[in-house]
Design a protein around this motif. Structure first.
Motif, PDB file in Angstrom:
ATOM      1  N   LEU A  49       0.896  -1.190   0.003  1.00 21.70           N
ATOM      2  CA  LEU A  49      -0.114  -0.069  -0.032  1.00 21.70           C
ATOM      3  C   LEU A  49       0.957   1.091   0.009  1.00 21.70           C
ATOM      4  O   LEU A  49       2.003   1.227   0.481  1.00 21.70           O
ATOM      5  CB  LEU A  49      -0.964   0.071   1.208  1.00 21.70           C
ATOM      6  N   PRO A  50       0.281   2.300  -0.570  1.00 18.95           N
ATOM      7  CA  PRO A  50       1.064   3.498  -0.329  1.00 18.95           C
ATOM      8  C   PRO A  50       0.978   3.808   1.115  1.00 18.95           C
ATOM      9  O   PRO A  50       0.356   3.716   1.951  1.00 18.95           O
ATOM     10  CB  PRO A  50       0.378   4.709  -0.926  1.00 18.95           C
ATOM     11  N   GLY A  51       2.331   4.492   1.532  1.00 17.55           N
ATOM     12  CA  GLY A  51       2.457   4.401   3.212  1.00 17.55           C
ATOM     13  C   GLY A  51       1.320   5.480   3.780  1.00 17.55           C
ATOM     14  O   GLY A  51       0.797   6.209   3.163  1.00 17.55           O
ATOM     15  N   LEU A  52       0.630   4.831   4.881  1.00 17.20           N
ATOM     16  CA  LEU A  52      -0.398   5.649   5.451  1.00 17.20           C
ATOM     17  C   LEU A  52      -0.139   6.838   6.028  1.00 17.20           C
ATOM     18  O   LEU A  52       1.136   7.152   6.218  1.00 17.20           O
ATOM     19  CB  LEU A  52      -1.050   4.735   6.585  1.00 17.20           C
ATOM     20  N   VAL A  53      -1.186   7.741   6.040  1.00 15.36           N
ATOM     21  CA  VAL A  53      -1.005   9.104   6.320  1.00 15.36           C
ATOM     22  C   VAL A  53      -1.886   9.608   7.558  1.00 15.36           C
ATOM     23  O   VAL A  53      -3.268   9.098   7.148  1.00 15.36           O
ATOM     24  CB  VAL A  53      -1.194  10.049   5.096  1.00 15.36           C
ATOM     25  N   ASP A  54      -1.877  10.015   8.571  1.00 11.57           N
ATOM     26  CA  ASP A  54      -2.670  10.244   9.564  1.00 11.57           C
ATOM     27  C   ASP A  54      -2.830  11.870   9.775  1.00 11.57           C
ATOM     28  O   ASP A  54      -1.745  12.458   9.986  1.00 11.57           O
ATOM     29  CB  ASP A  54      -2.058   9.412  10.882  1.00 11.57           C
ATOM     30  N   LEU A  55      -4.060  12.283   9.609  1.00 12.40           N
ATOM     31  CA  LEU A  55      -4.458  13.628   9.690  1.00 12.40           C
ATOM     32  C   LEU A  55      -4.616  14.108  11.221  1.00 12.40           C
ATOM     33  O   LEU A  55      -4.775  15.326  11.521  1.00 12.40           O
ATOM     34  CB  LEU A  55      -5.577  13.905   8.913  1.00 12.40           C
ATOM     35  N   HIS A  56      -4.430  13.037  12.127  1.00 16.05           N
ATOM     36  CA  HIS A  56      -4.863  13.629  13.576  1.00 16.05           C
ATOM     37  C   HIS A  56      -4.129  12.722  14.659  1.00 16.05           C
ATOM     38  O   HIS A  56      -4.753  11.576  14.993  1.00 16.05           O
ATOM     39  CB  HIS A  56      -6.302  13.057  13.586  1.00 16.05           C
ATOM     40  N   THR A  57      -2.956  12.957  14.959  1.00 18.70           N
ATOM     41  CA  THR A  57      -2.123  12.347  15.893  1.00 18.70           C
ATOM     42  C   THR A  57      -1.665  13.425  17.012  1.00 18.70           C
ATOM     43  O   THR A  57      -1.280  14.514  16.789  1.00 18.70           O
ATOM     44  CB  THR A  57      -0.798  11.824  15.139  1.00 18.70           C
ATOM     45  N   HIS A  58      -1.662  12.857  18.135  1.00 18.52           N
ATOM     46  CA  HIS A  58      -1.259  13.630  19.398  1.00 18.52           C
ATOM     47  C   HIS A  58       0.109  12.870  19.818  1.00 18.52           C
ATOM     48  O   HIS A  58       0.063  11.656  20.178  1.00 18.52           O
ATOM     49  CB  HIS A  58      -2.252  13.565  20.530  1.00 18.52           C
TER      50      HIS A  58
END
Length: 425
Positions: A49-58
């Motif tokens: 998969l294309p590397g995952l991207v997280d829009l919401h990380t603390h």
């Protein structure tokens, strides 16, 4: 830089092929590739998969390094298949100046495990009274494009309008934590049958829905970009559907836990299930899942929220809201959606990368593309053991659950950050 030859991998669910990674990019793709100087990885049965991207990380740093650091959170992200994460602003000090966002950005670069893109605060100190240095953060080395007071709603409509107007100049985004605070004062969980039975003050769905309705009207009036954080109710889905039909520039995210867990979990009084917004009902979950498939909800975002032991292992009323998410998000997506690889790539990589403007991320592995990718074993099943998580915190709601899928490898610009399911550094 060591070249890698990945043999027999299925790219986003397609027929098996080989991928040659060299000098940070996918140099070649096709059956029967050879490269004598490359390290060979047998990827039979694996999906790329294309590397995952997280829009919401603390990531908690600066200020709460006891709960998480940029480095430990980055390692958790890489083990979860991520190559980029957007770090929320509710640190201590708050990321409301160019100096703080640059600090977080540099810490991410030093860790070198994922690309850490800071999110700047909308208001000074998250206090909701006056705008933060949005332009200075946008012009900083971190090049901030998303701004959020997450954990706090920008409740003042005039201030929200001004923020939307300000970021329009550089095509920025205001990411709203949708919660009308006057409707949630003292709330402990979702308002409904379970809260009534438990005698806990309820958090009504309309507290979220009213703010989303207001903000899509403001975004429509201004012509600016709005992103709605952690959507959790069926009513919110309907507001978003109508807004998108009118052409409002709004995107939205849903968390893994809001796709799987219901408010019935509160019956245990285990604070690990206390989260903001709260876990909702089975009918809400059904609406969220359908909206994710339809595209009314654009992305899955973790809202990874680590907390120190003393902040979670206490009475429900005093526990901090939030759950870990980075190391289990893909497994939850597989559990909820099944092996719908193109949909998973769209919602967890391509679209979040486009929203955040992260060039080089969210692109399917192909010749000439930066080698930001993850290899998944869809046949594997794993038992979540909190002590084995890379995060400094242990507040996972999936402890000892058996989940599908296993991240075998993650590559960031051709460098492995995870191999054989283990962090490289």
């Amino acid at each position: 830089m060591t070249p890698y030859l990945i043999k027999g991998v299925s790219v986003v669910g397609a027929a098996p092929t080989d991928l040659l990674i060299r000098d940070g990019v996918v140099a070649d793709a096709g059956a029967g590739l050879t490269a004598p100087d490359a390290t060979v990885l047998d990827a039979t049965g694996l999906v790329a998969l294309p590397g995952l991207v997280d829009l919401h990380t603390h990531l908690r740093e600066p200020g709460r390094e006891d709960a998480e650091t940029v480095e430990s959170g980055s390692r958790a992200a890489a083990l979860g298949g991520y190559t980029a994460v957007c770090a929320m602003a509710n640190t201590s000090p708050v990321a409301d100046t160019a100096g703080v966002v640059e600090q977080v950005w540099r810490l991410g670069r030093e860790a070198g495990l994922v690309d850490v893109q800071p999110i700047g605060a909308v208001t000074v100190g998250l206090a909701g009274e006056r705008l933060a240095e949005l332009g200075a953060m946008a012009d900083s080395a971190a090049q901030v494009r998303i701004f959020s007071d997450d954990g706090h709603c920008v409740a003042d409509p005039k201030l929200m309008r001004r923020a939307l107007e300000y970021v329009k100049a550089f095509d920025g985004i205001i990411a709203q934590h949708a919660e009308e605070p006057r409707l949630t004062e003292g709330a402990q969980m979702h308002e409904g049958e379970v809260s009534t039975r438990l005698g806990l003050i309820g958090w009504p769905a309309v507290a979220e829905e009213a703010i989303i309705a207001r903000d899509v009207l403001l975004a429509e009036h201004v012509g600016s970009r709005l992103h709605v954080c952690h959507v959790s109710t069926a009513g919110s889905v309907e507001v978003l559907r109508q807004a998108k039909a009118r052409g409002v520039r709004v995107t939205a995210e849903v968390t893994p836990h809001h796709l799987l867990l219901t408010d019935v979990k509160a019956e245990t009084y285990d604070p690990v299930y206390k989260v903001n917004p709260p876990l909702r009902t089975a009918s809400d979950i059904a609406a969220l899942r359908a909206a994710l498939v339809e595209g009314v909800i654009d992305v899955v975002a973790t809202d990874h929220a680590p907390h120190a032991v003393e902040d979670k292992e206490c009475e429900w009323a005093y526990a901090r809201p939030g759950m870990l998410g980075l190391e289990t998000a893909l497994s939850i997506a597989l559990d909820v959606l099944g092996p719908e690889w193109d949909l998973i790539a769209e919602r967890m990589s391509r679209v979040p990368a486009r929203i955040a403007g992260l060039d080089g991320h969210g692109v399917d592995p192909a010749p000439g593309v930066p080698a930001n990718l993850t290899l998944v074993d869809p046949a594997a099943r794993r038992v979540v053991e909190p002590a084995e998580l890379a995060s400094r915190s242990r507040n996972t709601p999936y402890a000892r659950m058996t989940l599908p899928g296993r991240i075998v490898a993650t590559f960031l610009r051709g460098e492995p950050t995870v191999l054989d399911g283990k962090a490289v550094k």
